[in-house]
Design a protein around this motif. Structure first.
Motif, PDB file in Angstrom:
ATOM      1  N   SER A 160      -5.545  11.227 -12.552  1.00  0.00           N
ATOM      2  CA  SER A 160      -5.748  11.550 -13.962  1.00  0.00           C
ATOM      3  C   SER A 160      -4.860  10.656 -14.823  1.00  0.00           C
ATOM      4  O   SER A 160      -3.660  10.546 -14.575  1.00  0.00           O
ATOM      5  CB  SER A 160      -5.386  13.019 -14.198  1.00  0.00           C
ATOM      6  N   VAL A 161      -5.458  10.024 -15.831  1.00  0.00           N
ATOM      7  CA  VAL A 161      -4.704   9.242 -16.814  1.00  0.00           C
ATOM      8  C   VAL A 161      -4.459  10.178 -17.989  1.00  0.00           C
ATOM      9  O   VAL A 161      -5.406  10.694 -18.594  1.00  0.00           O
ATOM     10  CB  VAL A 161      -5.474   7.982 -17.260  1.00  0.00           C
ATOM     11  N   ARG A 162      -3.175  10.410 -18.301  1.00  0.00           N
ATOM     12  CA  ARG A 162      -2.793  11.413 -19.288  1.00  0.00           C
ATOM     13  C   ARG A 162      -1.859  10.833 -20.338  1.00  0.00           C
ATOM     14  O   ARG A 162      -1.003  10.016 -20.035  1.00  0.00           O
ATOM     15  CB  ARG A 162      -2.072  12.569 -18.599  1.00  0.00           C
TER      16      ARG A 162
ATOM     17  N   LEU B 280       0.859  -1.176   0.000  1.00  0.00           N
ATOM     18  CA  LEU B 280       0.000   0.000   0.000  1.00  0.00           C
ATOM     19  C   LEU B 280       0.896   1.227   0.000  1.00  0.00           C
ATOM     20  O   LEU B 280       1.812   1.339   0.807  1.00  0.00           O
ATOM     21  CB  LEU B 280      -0.908  -0.007   1.231  1.00  0.00           C
ATOM     22  N   ARG B 281       0.641   2.132  -0.925  1.00  0.00           N
ATOM     23  CA  ARG B 281       1.482   3.320  -1.061  1.00  0.00           C
ATOM     24  C   ARG B 281       0.614   4.564  -1.151  1.00  0.00           C
ATOM     25  O   ARG B 281      -0.450   4.530  -1.757  1.00  0.00           O
ATOM     26  CB  ARG B 281       2.346   3.190  -2.318  1.00  0.00           C
ATOM     27  N   ARG B 282       1.076   5.646  -0.558  1.00  0.00           N
ATOM     28  CA  ARG B 282       0.381   6.935  -0.611  1.00  0.00           C
ATOM     29  C   ARG B 282       1.072   7.837  -1.629  1.00  0.00           C
ATOM     30  O   ARG B 282       2.300   7.932  -1.674  1.00  0.00           O
ATOM     31  CB  ARG B 282       0.376   7.595   0.757  1.00  0.00           C
ATOM     32  N   TYR B 283       0.257   8.510  -2.442  1.00  0.00           N
ATOM     33  CA  TYR B 283       0.739   9.477  -3.429  1.00  0.00           C
ATOM     34  C   TYR B 283       0.121  10.835  -3.111  1.00  0.00           C
ATOM     35  O   TYR B 283      -1.079  10.939  -2.857  1.00  0.00           O
ATOM     36  CB  TYR B 283       0.341   9.051  -4.845  1.00  0.00           C
ATOM     37  N   GLU B 284       0.936  11.855  -3.137  1.00  0.00           N
ATOM     38  CA  GLU B 284       0.478  13.217  -2.873  1.00  0.00           C
ATOM     39  C   GLU B 284      -0.072  13.834  -4.165  1.00  0.00           C
ATOM     40  O   GLU B 284       0.280  13.397  -5.267  1.00  0.00           O
ATOM     41  CB  GLU B 284       1.639  14.064  -2.334  1.00  0.00           C
ATOM     42  N   PRO B 285      -0.918  14.865  -4.061  1.00  0.00           N
ATOM     43  CA  PRO B 285      -1.435  15.530  -5.260  1.00  0.00           C
ATOM     44  C   PRO B 285      -0.298  15.962  -6.185  1.00  0.00           C
ATOM     45  O   PRO B 285       0.697  16.534  -5.734  1.00  0.00           O
ATOM     46  CB  PRO B 285      -2.188  16.742  -4.702  1.00  0.00           C
ATOM     47  N   GLY B 286      -0.432  15.627  -7.473  1.00  0.00           N
ATOM     48  CA  GLY B 286       0.590  15.967  -8.460  1.00  0.00           C
ATOM     49  C   GLY B 286       1.668  14.921  -8.624  1.00  0.00           C
ATOM     50  O   GLY B 286       2.462  14.974  -9.573  1.00  0.00           O
TER      51      GLY B 286
ATOM     52  N   SER C 107       0.619   8.364 -18.578  1.00  0.00           N
ATOM     53  CA  SER C 107       0.977   8.726 -17.206  1.00  0.00           C
ATOM     54  C   SER C 107      -0.280   8.728 -16.356  1.00  0.00           C
ATOM     55  O   SER C 107      -1.382   8.983 -16.848  1.00  0.00           O
ATOM     56  CB  SER C 107       1.607  10.124 -17.159  1.00  0.00           C
ATOM     57  N   VAL C 108      -0.104   8.443 -15.073  1.00  0.00           N
ATOM     58  CA  VAL C 108      -1.204   8.509 -14.110  1.00  0.00           C
ATOM     59  C   VAL C 108      -0.719   9.386 -12.968  1.00  0.00           C
ATOM     60  O   VAL C 108       0.303   9.091 -12.335  1.00  0.00           O
ATOM     61  CB  VAL C 108      -1.606   7.105 -13.604  1.00  0.00           C
ATOM     62  N   VAL C 109      -1.449  10.482 -12.724  1.00  0.00           N
ATOM     63  CA  VAL C 109      -1.019  11.484 -11.753  1.00  0.00           C
ATOM     64  C   VAL C 109      -2.121  11.687 -10.711  1.00  0.00           C
ATOM     65  O   VAL C 109      -3.299  11.866 -11.070  1.00  0.00           O
ATOM     66  CB  VAL C 109      -0.706  12.826 -12.460  1.00  0.00           C
ATOM     67  N   ALA C 110      -1.746  11.655  -9.436  1.00  0.00           N
ATOM     68  CA  ALA C 110      -2.702  11.851  -8.346  1.00  0.00           C
ATOM     69  C   ALA C 110      -3.308  13.249  -8.423  1.00  0.00           C
ATOM     70  O   ALA C 110      -2.581  14.233  -8.550  1.00  0.00           O
ATOM     71  CB  ALA C 110      -2.013  11.642  -7.002  1.00  0.00           C
ATOM     72  N   LEU C 111      -4.631  13.317  -8.358  1.00  0.00           N
ATOM     73  CA  LEU C 111      -5.323  14.611  -8.336  1.00  0.00           C
ATOM     74  C   LEU C 111      -5.491  15.115  -6.911  1.00  0.00           C
ATOM     75  O   LEU C 111      -5.560  16.317  -6.670  1.00  0.00           O
ATOM     76  CB  LEU C 111      -6.692  14.494  -9.003  1.00  0.00           C
TER      77      LEU C 111
ATOM     78  N   ALA D  13       3.245  11.344  -9.608  1.00  0.00           N
ATOM     79  CA  ALA D  13       2.949  10.327 -10.618  1.00  0.00           C
ATOM     80  C   ALA D  13       2.967   8.921 -10.021  1.00  0.00           C
ATOM     81  O   ALA D  13       3.930   8.543  -9.358  1.00  0.00           O
ATOM     82  CB  ALA D  13       3.947  10.408 -11.758  1.00  0.00           C
ATOM     83  N   LEU D  14       1.900   8.175 -10.272  1.00  0.00           N
ATOM     84  CA  LEU D  14       1.880   6.748  -9.966  1.00  0.00           C
ATOM     85  C   LEU D  14       2.638   6.020 -11.075  1.00  0.00           C
ATOM     86  O   LEU D  14       3.410   5.109 -10.821  1.00  0.00           O
ATOM     87  CB  LEU D  14       0.452   6.201  -9.901  1.00  0.00           C
ATOM     88  N   ILE D  15       2.367   6.452 -12.310  1.00  0.00           N
ATOM     89  CA  ILE D  15       2.982   5.872 -13.508  1.00  0.00           C
ATOM     90  C   ILE D  15       3.420   7.030 -14.402  1.00  0.00           C
ATOM     91  O   ILE D  15       2.681   8.005 -14.553  1.00  0.00           O
ATOM     92  CB  ILE D  15       1.974   4.990 -14.287  1.00  0.00           C
ATOM     93  N   THR D  16       4.600   6.901 -15.006  1.00  0.00           N
ATOM     94  CA  THR D  16       5.088   7.910 -15.946  1.00  0.00           C
ATOM     95  C   THR D  16       5.196   7.290 -17.331  1.00  0.00           C
ATOM     96  O   THR D  16       5.855   6.262 -17.515  1.00  0.00           O
ATOM     97  CB  THR D  16       6.452   8.457 -15.494  1.00  0.00           C
TER      98      THR D  16
END
Length: 124
Positions: free
Chosen positions: A61-63, A33-39, A98-102, A41-44
């Motif tokens: 957001s998937v970008r 289990l991992r925490r990601y802060e706003p902005g 890319s997947v970026v935490a909103l 990237a989970l995946i680049t």
């Protein structure tokens, strides 16, 4: 996260539909289990990453890059219970988006390497 909450989250995800209890236990052993802060990237896009992610909370957001120089197109927003990175299961090595935490995101990171390498229960 309690074992019950993990099971509930994975039962609700169609990618894991039909798994038996011992198969879910095997998957849980491969997860962190991992925490990601706003902005963050989970995946680049364009990088190698052996994880499949199931969002426990938050949204991301998937970008996709559409042009050199930084133009980006948002493909979709994912929320609690949804999965990203599943293309790895089809053998796609480089991230296609890319997947970026909103907002603050907690995600189960499932290392699919052992699954693809055959180092896990063959039923998985």
């Amino acid at each position: 996260m309690s074992s019950h909450s993990f099971v509930r989250l994975f039962e609700q995800n169609p990618l894991f539909d039909g798994l038996r209890d011992h198969e879910r236990d095997a998957l849980k052993a491969l997860c962190t289990l991992r925490r990601y802060e706003p902005g963050e990237a989970l995946i680049t896009e364009g990088t190698r990453d052996r994880n499949l992610y199931v969002l426990k909370s938050g949204s991301a957001s998937v970008r996709k890059a559409v042009a050199r120089g930084g133009a980006v197109h948002e493909l979709r927003t994912v929320h609690e219970g949804e999965t990203v990175g599943e293309m790895k299961l089809a053998g796609v090595e480089l991230a296609t988006a890319s997947v970026v935490a909103l907002d603050e995101v907690d995600a189960w990171c499932l290392d699919v390497g052992p699954l693809l390498d055959g180092a896990c229960d063959p039923a998985l």
